[in-house]
Design an enzyme around this catalytic site. Structure first.
Site, PDB file in Angstrom:
ATOM      1  N   SER A  60      -2.322   0.713   6.476  1.00  0.00           N
ATOM      2  CA  SER A  60      -2.692   0.622   7.590  1.00  0.00           C
ATOM      3  C   SER A  60      -1.708   0.892   8.659  1.00  0.00           C
ATOM      4  O   SER A  60      -1.930   1.615   9.900  1.00  0.00           O
ATOM      5  CB  SER A  60      -3.477  -0.959   7.908  1.00  0.00           C
ATOM      6  OG  SER A  60      -3.689  -1.181   9.185  1.00  0.00           O
ATOM      7  N   GLU A  82      -6.075  -7.494   3.671  1.00  0.00           N
ATOM      8  CA  GLU A  82      -5.639  -8.597   4.691  1.00  0.00           C
ATOM      9  C   GLU A  82      -6.649  -9.302   5.396  1.00  0.00           C
ATOM     10  O   GLU A  82      -6.793 -10.514   5.281  1.00  0.00           O
ATOM     11  CB  GLU A  82      -4.399  -8.213   5.412  1.00  0.00           C
ATOM     12  CG  GLU A  82      -3.972  -9.212   6.413  1.00  0.00           C
ATOM     13  CD  GLU A  82      -3.026  -8.872   7.560  1.00  0.00           C
ATOM     14  OE1 GLU A  82      -2.355  -7.771   7.231  1.00  0.00           O
ATOM     15  OE2 GLU A  82      -2.944  -9.306   8.712  1.00  0.00           O
ATOM     16  N   HIS A 101       0.794  -1.047  -0.006  1.00  0.00           N
ATOM     17  CA  HIS A 101      -0.108   0.288   0.171  1.00  0.00           C
ATOM     18  C   HIS A 101       0.794   1.249  -0.090  1.00  0.00           C
ATOM     19  O   HIS A 101       0.892   2.044   0.942  1.00  0.00           O
ATOM     20  CB  HIS A 101      -0.910   0.066   1.107  1.00  0.00           C
ATOM     21  CG  HIS A 101      -2.389  -0.914   1.097  1.00  0.00           C
ATOM     22  ND1 HIS A 101      -2.657  -1.404   2.257  1.00  0.00           N
ATOM     23  CD2 HIS A 101      -2.568  -1.483  -0.002  1.00  0.00           C
ATOM     24  CE1 HIS A 101      -3.841  -2.547   1.561  1.00  0.00           C
ATOM     25  NE2 HIS A 101      -3.748  -2.237   0.301  1.00  0.00           N
TER      26      HIS A 101
END
Ligand code: SF4
Length: 308
Positions: A226, A129, A44
């Site tokens: 995240s 995930e 990401h």
């Protein structure tokens, strides 16, 4: 303007799982040439994705955008068994860049489900995930995000409950959710060792250290990362203003007004060079590295891309 001191959090930036995933795509491009299809963003980070795209990687949301028989890379965040089955049905040549620490969580999910437990997965809805882990047993794994979610939880047998976590959560917040689960389900069982990975834990410890002495914390990382978002939240929970920046161009001059000490870190998917660019742009007169631990973990590449 007073030139700031930069407290550089260490460890920061790329983790072993991200380095492995990026190298898998780079090796495939070198060995086989483009285009190489990758399901979802390999990691990401907008810069990593753009650079690989320039070199011939094609990022797709789902397998139906991959031609039959082509090579496809699964991203570091992992995939559900349904995606693996679909790839096999389509005859795709899969190279799996799932981080081994995510694979470990999938294996735990299968083991806990096999012994008859309801599995409570602590994580954020919609994260790739989490989607992959839930897919191991969609009707036996339930997702919770907070202590409030735990209170509302209904399970078929309260004596048979296990928990797992997403690898990139805030350690302190997750401890509270696990405590709430234990209070509701005293027979709760969990993984033998933490699912929150070493890289997430180490980067949080390092940010905690610099945030304590900084007027401002900057975290290099993308908005969908995240672990990067968790670093910003952690600094703010400590009472230090903090911002997530994709790169140096996101820094707003008003953030720096009156700031003498800047804590700087980067999420596990952010390339180290972006941090160097921030230091240069800040014109820091002193850069002090605050190292809380040294990382030595490395993961081997899959056989399909290993150099001979
Ligand atoms: S953050 Fe942790 S789980 Fe995610 S890729 Fe890095 S090492 Fe693996």
């Amino acid at each position: 303007m007073v030139l700031p001191v930069v407290l550089l959090a260490s460890p920061r930036s790329f983790c072993a799982g991200v380095e492995r995933a990026v190298e898998i795509v780079e090796q495939l491009l070198e060995q086989r040439g483009g285009p190489i299809h990758v399901r979802k963003q390999i990691v990401h980070n907008t810069h990593v994705v753009a650079e690989l795209e320039e070199r011939g990687a094609v990022f797709v949301d789902e397998l139906d955008a991959v031609p039959d028989g082509a090579t496809v890379v699964f991203s570091a965040h992992g995939v559900s068994p349904a995606v693996r089955r679909e790839a096999a049905r389509r005859g795709l040549d899969v190279v799996d860049a799932t981080c081994p620490l995510v694979t470990k969580v999938h294996a735990e999910a299968r083991r806990f489900v096999a012994r008859g437990d309801t599995v409570v997965l602590i994580g954020h809805a919609g994260h790739e995930e989490v989607e992959g882990t839930l897919g191991e047993a969609p009707d036996r794994i339930v997702l919770v995000d907070s202590v409030a979610d735990v209170r509302a939880l209904e399970v078929p047998d309260p004596t048979k409950v296990s928990y797992l976590t997403q690898t990139t959560l805030a350690v302190d917040e997750t401890t509270e959710v696990v405590a709430a689960l234990k209070a509701r389900f005293p027979a709760l069982r969990g993984p033998a060792s933490d699912d929150i990975c070493y890289a997430t834990t180490n980067r949080q410890d390092a940010v905690r250290e610099v945030a304590a002495d900084a007027d401002l914390v900057l975290v290099v990382g993308s908005a969908n990362s995240s672990n990067s978002v968790r670093l910003v939240e952690l600094a703010r929970r400590q009472g230090t203003p903090a911002h997530l920046i994709d790169d140096v161009s996101d820094i707003r001059p008003e953030w720096l007004a009156g700031v003498r000490v800047i804590g700087l870190s980067a999420g596990a998917s952010a390339p180290p060079r972006l941090v160097d660019e921030v230091i240069t742009a800040l014109g820091a007169w002193d850069v002090q590295v605050r190292e809380t631990t040294r990382e030595t973990i490395q993961f081997t590449l899959p056989a399909a891309v290993r150099r001979r």
